[in-house]
Design a protein around this motif. Sequence first.
Motif, PDB file in Angstrom:
ATOM      1  N   ARG A   1      37.321  19.761   0.332  1.00 31.76           N
ATOM      2  CA  ARG A   1      38.263  19.904   0.805  1.00 31.76           C
ATOM      3  C   ARG A   1      38.283  20.678   2.148  1.00 31.76           C
ATOM      4  NH1 ARG A   1      41.657  15.735   1.235  1.00 31.76           N
ATOM      5  NH2 ARG A   1      41.446  15.541  -1.117  1.00 31.76           N
ATOM      6  N   GLU A   2      38.717  20.455   3.402  1.00 32.96           N
ATOM      7  CA  GLU A   2      39.028  21.425   4.346  1.00 32.96           C
ATOM      8  C   GLU A   2      40.724  21.077   4.627  1.00 32.96           C
ATOM      9  OE1 GLU A   2      40.707  21.259   7.617  1.00 32.96           O
ATOM     10  OE2 GLU A   2      39.650  23.713   7.758  1.00 32.96           O
ATOM     11  N   VAL A   3      40.992  22.420   4.130  1.00 33.25           N
ATOM     12  CA  VAL A   3      42.211  22.566   4.209  1.00 33.25           C
ATOM     13  C   VAL A   3      42.903  22.458   4.382  1.00 33.25           C
ATOM     14  CG1 VAL A   3      44.097  24.494   3.511  1.00 33.25           C
ATOM     15  CG2 VAL A   3      41.992  24.161   2.708  1.00 33.25           C
ATOM     16  N   ASN A   4      43.196  23.040   6.178  1.00 25.01           N
ATOM     17  CA  ASN A   4      43.932  22.788   7.481  1.00 25.01           C
ATOM     18  C   ASN A   4      43.877  20.727   8.090  1.00 25.01           C
ATOM     19  OD1 ASN A   4      43.932  24.906   8.380  1.00 25.01           O
ATOM     20  ND2 ASN A   4      42.110  25.073   8.936  1.00 25.01           N
ATOM     21  N   SER A   5      43.094  20.101   7.646  1.00 20.39           N
ATOM     22  CA  SER A   5      43.275  18.775   7.975  1.00 20.39           C
ATOM     23  C   SER A   5      43.548  17.604   6.642  1.00 20.39           C
ATOM     24  CB  SER A   5      42.024  18.061   8.648  1.00 20.39           C
ATOM     25  OG  SER A   5      40.680  18.228   8.412  1.00 20.39           O
ATOM     26  N   GLY A   6      43.165  18.601   4.990  1.00 23.31           N
ATOM     27  CA  GLY A   6      43.440  17.356   4.721  1.00 23.31           C
ATOM     28  C   GLY A   6      41.807  16.496   3.965  1.00 23.31           C
TER      29      GLY A   6
ATOM     30  N   ASP B   1      21.318  32.174   9.592  1.00 25.10           N
ATOM     31  CA  ASP B   1      20.748  32.342  10.416  1.00 25.10           C
ATOM     32  C   ASP B   1      22.467  31.954  11.233  1.00 25.10           C
ATOM     33  OD1 ASP B   1      18.699  31.073  13.170  1.00 25.10           O
ATOM     34  OD2 ASP B   1      20.407  32.402  13.511  1.00 25.10           O
ATOM     35  N   LYS B   2      23.419  32.873  11.059  1.00 28.97           N
ATOM     36  CA  LYS B   2      25.015  33.033  12.287  1.00 28.97           C
ATOM     37  C   LYS B   2      24.311  32.231  13.850  1.00 28.97           C
ATOM     38  CE  LYS B   2      27.922  35.782  12.482  1.00 28.97           C
ATOM     39  NZ  LYS B   2      29.286  36.460  11.790  1.00 28.97           N
ATOM     40  N   PRO B   3      25.379  30.935  13.744  1.00 33.41           N
ATOM     41  CA  PRO B   3      25.363  30.167  15.501  1.00 33.41           C
ATOM     42  C   PRO B   3      26.354  31.504  15.348  1.00 33.41           C
ATOM     43  CG  PRO B   3      25.405  28.630  13.999  1.00 33.41           C
ATOM     44  CD  PRO B   3      25.792  29.830  13.359  1.00 33.41           C
ATOM     45  N   ASP B   4      26.045  31.806  17.127  1.00 32.85           N
ATOM     46  CA  ASP B   4      26.926  32.297  17.916  1.00 32.85           C
ATOM     47  C   ASP B   4      28.171  32.045  19.007  1.00 32.85           C
ATOM     48  OD1 ASP B   4      24.243  33.126  19.571  1.00 32.85           O
ATOM     49  OD2 ASP B   4      24.407  34.546  17.807  1.00 32.85           O
ATOM     50  N   ASP B   5      28.610  30.598  18.242  1.00 33.36           N
ATOM     51  CA  ASP B   5      29.893  29.930  18.261  1.00 33.36           C
ATOM     52  C   ASP B   5      31.068  30.480  17.653  1.00 33.36           C
ATOM     53  OD1 ASP B   5      29.964  26.644  17.696  1.00 33.36           O
ATOM     54  OD2 ASP B   5      28.808  28.194  17.005  1.00 33.36           O
ATOM     55  N   PHE B   6      30.811  31.369  16.498  1.00 32.78           N
ATOM     56  CA  PHE B   6      32.100  31.758  15.598  1.00 32.78           C
ATOM     57  C   PHE B   6      31.381  32.271  14.535  1.00 32.78           C
ATOM     58  CE2 PHE B   6      29.480  28.491  13.106  1.00 32.78           C
ATOM     59  CZ  PHE B   6      29.315  29.431  11.561  1.00 32.78           C
ATOM     60  N   ASP B   7      32.379  32.471  13.968  1.00 32.55           N
ATOM     61  CA  ASP B   7      32.743  34.103  12.726  1.00 32.55           C
ATOM     62  C   ASP B   7      33.047  33.208  11.240  1.00 32.55           C
ATOM     63  OD1 ASP B   7      33.452  36.337  15.143  1.00 32.55           O
ATOM     64  OD2 ASP B   7      32.173  36.467  14.388  1.00 32.55           O
ATOM     65  N   ASN B   8      32.448  33.332  10.186  1.00 32.00           N
ATOM     66  CA  ASN B   8      32.543  33.267   9.211  1.00 32.00           C
ATOM     67  C   ASN B   8      33.725  34.195   8.046  1.00 32.00           C
ATOM     68  OD1 ASN B   8      30.303  35.287   8.914  1.00 32.00           O
ATOM     69  ND2 ASN B   8      30.682  33.824   6.693  1.00 32.00           N
TER      70      ASN B   8
ATOM     71  N   ASN C   1      40.570  26.360  13.220  1.00 26.75           N
ATOM     72  CA  ASN C   1      39.328  26.804  12.796  1.00 26.75           C
ATOM     73  C   ASN C   1      39.136  26.155  11.397  1.00 26.75           C
ATOM     74  OD1 ASN C   1      39.589  29.262  14.132  1.00 26.75           O
ATOM     75  ND2 ASN C   1      40.625  30.441  13.404  1.00 26.75           N
ATOM     76  N   GLU C   2      37.957  26.172  10.755  1.00 26.86           N
ATOM     77  CA  GLU C   2      37.642  24.865   9.197  1.00 26.86           C
ATOM     78  C   GLU C   2      38.054  26.324   8.572  1.00 26.86           C
ATOM     79  OE1 GLU C   2      35.003  22.071  11.346  1.00 26.86           O
ATOM     80  OE2 GLU C   2      34.654  22.845   9.561  1.00 26.86           O
ATOM     81  N   ASP C   3      38.536  25.949   7.404  1.00 24.54           N
ATOM     82  CA  ASP C   3      38.792  26.754   5.896  1.00 24.54           C
ATOM     83  C   ASP C   3      38.360  25.070   4.558  1.00 24.54           C
ATOM     84  OD1 ASP C   3      41.311  27.697   4.280  1.00 24.54           O
ATOM     85  OD2 ASP C   3      39.327  28.215   3.786  1.00 24.54           O
ATOM     86  N   TYR C   4      37.517  25.715   4.357  1.00 27.99           N
ATOM     87  CA  TYR C   4      36.806  25.058   3.609  1.00 27.99           C
ATOM     88  C   TYR C   4      37.352  25.386   1.943  1.00 27.99           C
ATOM     89  CZ  TYR C   4      33.670  22.120   6.097  1.00 27.99           C
ATOM     90  OH  TYR C   4      32.646  21.257   6.692  1.00 27.99           O
TER      91      TYR C   4
ATOM     92  N   ASN D   1      35.737  27.292 -10.979  1.00 30.26           N
ATOM     93  CA  ASN D   1      36.034  28.445 -10.288  1.00 30.26           C
ATOM     94  C   ASN D   1      36.034  27.555  -8.460  1.00 30.26           C
ATOM     95  OD1 ASN D   1      35.124  30.201 -10.726  1.00 30.26           O
ATOM     96  ND2 ASN D   1      32.944  29.935 -10.890  1.00 30.26           N
ATOM     97  N   ARG D   2      37.554  27.986  -8.122  1.00 27.93           N
ATOM     98  CA  ARG D   2      37.719  27.593  -6.848  1.00 27.93           C
ATOM     99  C   ARG D   2      37.309  28.542  -6.066  1.00 27.93           C
ATOM    100  NH1 ARG D   2      43.475  24.824  -6.150  1.00 27.93           N
ATOM    101  NH2 ARG D   2      42.272  23.429  -6.127  1.00 27.93           N
ATOM    102  N   VAL D   3      36.284  28.182  -5.084  1.00 23.72           N
ATOM    103  CA  VAL D   3      35.421  28.927  -4.099  1.00 23.72           C
ATOM    104  C   VAL D   3      35.592  28.234  -2.505  1.00 23.72           C
ATOM    105  CG1 VAL D   3      34.335  30.187  -5.399  1.00 23.72           C
ATOM    106  CG2 VAL D   3      33.167  27.585  -4.242  1.00 23.72           C
ATOM    107  N   GLY D   4      35.095  28.928  -1.283  1.00 25.35           N
ATOM    108  CA  GLY D   4      35.159  27.835  -0.108  1.00 25.35           C
ATOM    109  C   GLY D   4      34.931  28.974   1.075  1.00 25.35           C
ATOM    110  N   GLY D   5      35.000  29.568   2.240  1.00 22.43           N
ATOM    111  CA  GLY D   5      35.157  30.333   3.646  1.00 22.43           C
ATOM    112  C   GLY D   5      35.671  29.430   4.299  1.00 22.43           C
ATOM    113  N   GLN D   6      35.957  30.444   5.721  1.00 23.41           N
ATOM    114  CA  GLN D   6      36.289  29.777   6.353  1.00 23.41           C
ATOM    115  C   GLN D   6      35.931  30.183   7.751  1.00 23.41           C
ATOM    116  OE1 GLN D   6      40.665  31.137   7.440  1.00 23.41           O
ATOM    117  NE2 GLN D   6      40.267  32.546   5.376  1.00 23.41           N
ATOM    118  N   PHE D   7      35.599  29.040   8.841  1.00 17.64           N
ATOM    119  CA  PHE D   7      34.768  28.698  10.074  1.00 17.64           C
ATOM    120  C   PHE D   7      35.651  29.464  11.305  1.00 17.64           C
ATOM    121  CE2 PHE D   7      32.809  26.260   6.919  1.00 17.64           C
ATOM    122  CZ  PHE D   7      31.622  27.039   6.722  1.00 17.64           C
TER     123      PHE D   7
END
Length: 459
Positions: A136-141, A46-53, A99-102, A82-88
Amino acid sequence: MKKKLLLLLGSVCVFSFMSQAQKIGRYTVYGGVLGGGNYSHYDFCDKPDDFDNAGRFGWNAGLYFGVPVTKTFSIEPQVMFNRVGGQFLYKDKVANPFNEDYRADYISVPVLFKFNVGRNFDVFAGPQFDFLMKAREVNSGVDVKGDMKNTDIAATGGFELFPRSRVTFYGRYYRGFQNVADGGTPAFYNEGVQAGLKIKLFGKQIKAAPIVVPVPIKPTVVDSDGDGVPDDQDKCPNVPGLAKYNGCPIPDSDNDGVNDEEDRCPTIPGVAKYHGCPVPDSDGDGINDEEDQCPTIRGVAKYHGCPIPDTDNDGVNDEEDKCPTVPGTRENHGCPEIKKETIAKVQKAANNIFFQTGKAVILAKSNAQLNEVVKVLNADPSLYLDIKGHTDNVGKAEANQKLSQQRADAVKAYMVKKGISVDRLTSAGYGDSQPIAPNTTAAGRQKNRRVEMVLQNYK
């Protein structure tokens, strides 16, 4: 517990098939190394309306071990990194400018059930068990492992090209079943695809062993142990026994050295002194009477079968009593209650501590009240002081946390300067996490900007 059980059952299935695979005589067990790339993202129910992934690229590497069951079916467990993740990608750049990059690292254990559907083509599917190593959140570390679930169970499926060759190409899809946001909302799940190469290090095709038909031998009556029971009827042909027990000695079912005909507890190991029964435990505390110094009173092993002592007889045992030699109350962890007027004096002082705005500098008008607290601590060396700093919610939470800690530390430093031993003081900052009034009004925010001082007579 459920995940561990599934993993155990999977392992049992694999190794139970090993001997069967060898009997078929078509292929040996095989294994090797594998590695490739990942493209993964987080799937929202149920993805919120305020961001895309969006997805991110990663990599994988590991080991595999295969057990052929038939000519066309095999079971292959793997262990992978496995190195995985996703972006918000936030749409409202004012509320969320970044933006957040996990990026998450897992140890994955897929158990694949493989089917050969062509000369150079296999398909497979099975469960995958994932164990989070770090995130880790890549942008902020920032380390975000604490915000994510430590384990996941997924389903995976895919194909292999040239599965019988030394080098095999594979592709697969996986989808997790558990909310990796550690139960939080919105819920999101691991999902992605992988592709790479497998390099076989051992394993080959073999031929079935020929079937040997034994030549029947005419039986002869033999009694090897001379106990009167022929070997073909003797279940213990090399040990003299009794016909009553099919040629075996009188059994000792519990292997305690007392045979069953003399053993009053034939299925429970015991000692001869108690006719094959265990040493008794009269008080049922798990410590037998021969080792129990209080055999009629339930106790614990640490105290040789006696109850945990209560040295000061205040009803709080020594292991829970913060003041084991001074009578106190259960509500105060076995220590004496602190006088109400003393607590009130410290509370009054805490309500009259003032700082420079936005800083941890104590204003001079606070000194008189702080000195009253110093007098209280000097008057009773058994007292300890816990100093807690709080702020309102104006500004960033990280800055508020830092300021509250600095202010608590400033009060602690004042006490040390006045001669109070540092081991009688603790300080901690809680930022804006523990408001005592709504932050929606100026009066409420003023109440939330505070220092609390709590007296204790134990650490």
